[in-house]
Motif scaffolding. Structure first.
Motif, mmCIF file in Angstrom:
data_model
loop_
_atom_site.group_PDB
_atom_site.id
_atom_site.type_symbol
_atom_site.label_atom_id
_atom_site.label_comp_id
_atom_site.label_asym_id
_atom_site.label_seq_id
_atom_site.Cartn_x
_atom_site.Cartn_y
_atom_site.Cartn_z
ATOM 1 N N UNK A 1 10.792 -8.596 1.559
ATOM 2 C CA UNK A 1 10.063 -9.543 2.414
ATOM 3 C C UNK A 1 8.797 -10.063 1.757
ATOM 4 N N UNK A 2 8.271 -9.346 0.763
ATOM 5 C CA UNK A 2 7.018 -9.743 0.131
ATOM 6 C C UNK A 2 7.250 -10.008 -1.357
ATOM 7 N N UNK A 3 6.530 -10.989 -1.871
ATOM 8 C CA UNK A 3 6.634 -11.366 -3.281
ATOM 9 C C UNK A 3 5.429 -10.784 -4.025
ATOM 10 N N UNK A 4 5.698 -9.861 -4.942
ATOM 11 C CA UNK A 4 4.616 -9.143 -5.615
ATOM 12 C C UNK A 4 4.262 -9.722 -6.982
ATOM 13 N N UNK B 1 12.316 1.871 -1.669
ATOM 14 C CA UNK B 1 12.726 0.666 -2.395
ATOM 15 C C UNK B 1 11.591 -0.344 -2.485
ATOM 16 N N UNK B 2 10.728 -0.360 -1.475
ATOM 17 C CA UNK B 2 9.566 -1.263 -1.506
ATOM 18 C C UNK B 2 8.645 -0.901 -2.666
ATOM 19 N N UNK C 1 2.376 -16.567 3.701
ATOM 20 C CA UNK C 1 3.110 -15.314 3.685
ATOM 21 C C UNK C 1 3.782 -15.078 5.021
ATOM 22 N N UNK C 2 4.752 -14.189 5.008
ATOM 23 C CA UNK C 2 5.414 -13.834 6.244
ATOM 24 C C UNK C 2 4.463 -13.050 7.130
ATOM 25 N N UNK C 3 4.612 -13.229 8.438
ATOM 26 C CA UNK C 3 3.763 -12.541 9.390
ATOM 27 C C UNK C 3 4.326 -11.157 9.677
ATOM 28 N N UNK C 4 3.590 -10.081 9.320
ATOM 29 C CA UNK C 4 4.103 -8.744 9.545
ATOM 30 C C UNK C 4 3.759 -8.188 10.912
ATOM 31 N N UNK C 5 3.163 -8.983 11.782
ATOM 32 C CA UNK C 5 2.637 -8.484 13.048
ATOM 33 C C UNK C 5 3.747 -8.352 14.099
ATOM 34 N N UNK C 6 4.625 -7.369 13.883
ATOM 35 C CA UNK C 6 5.652 -7.088 14.879
ATOM 36 C C UNK C 6 5.047 -6.319 16.044
ATOM 37 N N UNK C 7 4.186 -5.374 15.730
ATOM 38 C CA UNK C 7 3.488 -4.585 16.737
ATOM 39 C C UNK C 7 2.045 -4.446 16.289
ATOM 40 N N UNK C 8 1.126 -4.263 17.237
ATOM 41 C CA UNK C 8 -0.279 -4.084 16.893
ATOM 42 C C UNK C 8 -0.771 -2.792 17.508
ATOM 43 N N UNK D 1 -0.186 -8.760 -1.432
ATOM 44 C CA UNK D 1 1.210 -8.483 -1.053
ATOM 45 C C UNK D 1 1.505 -6.990 -0.952
ATOM 46 N N UNK D 2 0.917 -6.207 -1.856
ATOM 47 C CA UNK D 2 1.097 -4.759 -1.775
ATOM 48 C C UNK D 2 0.468 -4.227 -0.497
ATOM 49 N N UNK D 3 -0.712 -4.718 -0.180
ATOM 50 C CA UNK D 3 -1.382 -4.286 1.047
ATOM 51 C C UNK D 3 -0.554 -4.580 2.281
ATOM 52 N N UNK D 4 0.038 -5.773 2.325
ATOM 53 C CA UNK D 4 0.849 -6.157 3.483
ATOM 54 C C UNK D 4 2.091 -5.272 3.613
#
Length: 377
Positions: A57-60, A125-126, A354-361, A220-223
């Protein structure tokens, strides 16, 4: 001639569908949602499914230049921290079902731990993708990662418990040991070890990653690691606790805690000591990190350990307390920037970038100070 199936593969004579034990009990039969004896565990299985994501999902690739341009301390700390996270998630992804399958007695727990294991594979894998995409020659970095002996040492106490359970579980599967309290205790200790790994050791490791990313580097790593931290705190840790809470209501669970109390104490103490040792290692050889000191790192580790000690109604051994700055378990978060990184809603990236990772907060909120946990150990 009537065909038959070995009961270890499918138990046609199973009679405990309405009252399965989480551990041991009758051989497995149908995956059952007609009888839901453990709704909390099944809900966590569903939640893990709802949080499903992919290591790509993220481009590093932007991190490639940053690893080349950052100072040596930052480079080393990021690599050494990611190395341990990569190794630990690789262990968890293979150990949960691979070790526990012969001992699991309830459908809810089987599907929940199977989903958790799949999620741990995504985590591992990430980290692999981070290395593959962030370096010109990732094989060199892979070799570098495997040479960090301190990472293996850091995992040794939890791995020791897992190895013992692996032995017991497979002996049980082969009919070499019976369904005894000792066999049950191995399953109980495995769950306790997972809680220690996920609630203490992973949380300690994330602090280094997020402190570096908080400077604006390696976003990207942080996300990606935010997503991993969310999975660990919101689902994995809660599942560990749900299992142990339920087992505390059973006779076997209460006996297990009394028989294993010293081992659990030593497990938590040693894991915290290993975190302190790894922090000292990170800051050896002249390494430093702006916004993060050995004292902050040790207090953060002890802050997370406090939750696990409280959960089991235990206190650190005196020699452990003597190693904590201030000689006590912190009651408040000593590393405030973690609140930004462990609450995805507080970081608003550009949707175009970037993609929004905010599925849950609101992944981590401390509400257990002076609380009495509903455990009956």
């Amino acid at each position: 001639m009537t065909a038959s199936i070995d009961s270890k593969i499918f138990n046609t004579q199973k009679t405990d569908y309405a009252t399965p034990s989480l551990f041991l009990g009758q051989e497995p039969g149908l995956l059952d949602t007609v009888n839901k004896q453990y709704p909390k565990i099944f809900d966590l299985y569903k939640e893990m499914k709802s949080l499903d994501w992919d290591e790509n999902e993220f481009n590093y690739t932007s991190c490639n230049a940053e690893f080349k341009s950052c100072d040596r301390s930052t480079y080393d700390m990021m690599i050494k921290t990611l190395a341990w996270q990569w190794e630990a998630d690789s262990v968890a992804s293979r150990s949960i079902i691979g070790v526990m399958a012969p001992l699991i007695g309830a459908s809810e727990l089987f599907v929940a731990w199977q989903r958790i294991a799949d999620n741990e594979s995504v985590h591992g894998l990430t980290y692999s993708e981070i290395v593959r995409m962030s370096f010109d020659d990732p094989k060199v970095v892979l070799d570098e990662v495997l040479k960090v002996e301190e990472s293996v040492t850091r995992l040794s106490k939890v791995a020791e418990v897992m190895a013992n359970t692996h032995k017991v579980a497979h002996m049980y599967a082969l009919g070499m040991v019976e369904d005894t309290q000792e066999t049950y205790n191995a399953a109980f200790m495995f769950t306790a070890a997972m809680l220690v790994l996920e609630r203490i050791q992973f949380m300690s490791s994330f602090a280094v990653t997020f402190t570096i990313c908080d400077t604006g580097m390696f976003q990207p790593i942080g996300r990606a690691v935010q997503k991993i931290a969310q999975d660990e705190l919101e689902v994995h840790v809660e599942l560990d606790k749900a299992i142990l809470r339920h087992e505390a209501t059973t006779e076997r669970g209460r006996i297990a805690f009394e028989q294993c109390k010293e081992e659990i104490q030593a497990l938590i103490d040693e894991a915290l000591i290993q975190e302190f040792s790894f922090i000292d290692y990170l800051f050896s050889e002249g390494r430093s990190l702006v916004g993060f000191t050995p004292e902050i790192g040790k207090k953060w580790s002890a802050f997370n350990a406090r939750d696990v000690y409280n959960f089991f109604r235990l206190q650190p051994s005196q020699h452990v307390l003597d190693m904590i700055p201030g000689k006590r378990l912190p009651a408040t978060n000593p590393h405030r920037l973690m609140e930004r990184w462990l609450n995805l809603g507080k970081l608003q990236g550009s949707p175009q970038e970037e993609k929004n990772p905010q599925y849950k907060v609101g992944v981590i909120q401390r509400d257990d100070d002076d609380a009495e946990f509903e455990l009956d150990f």
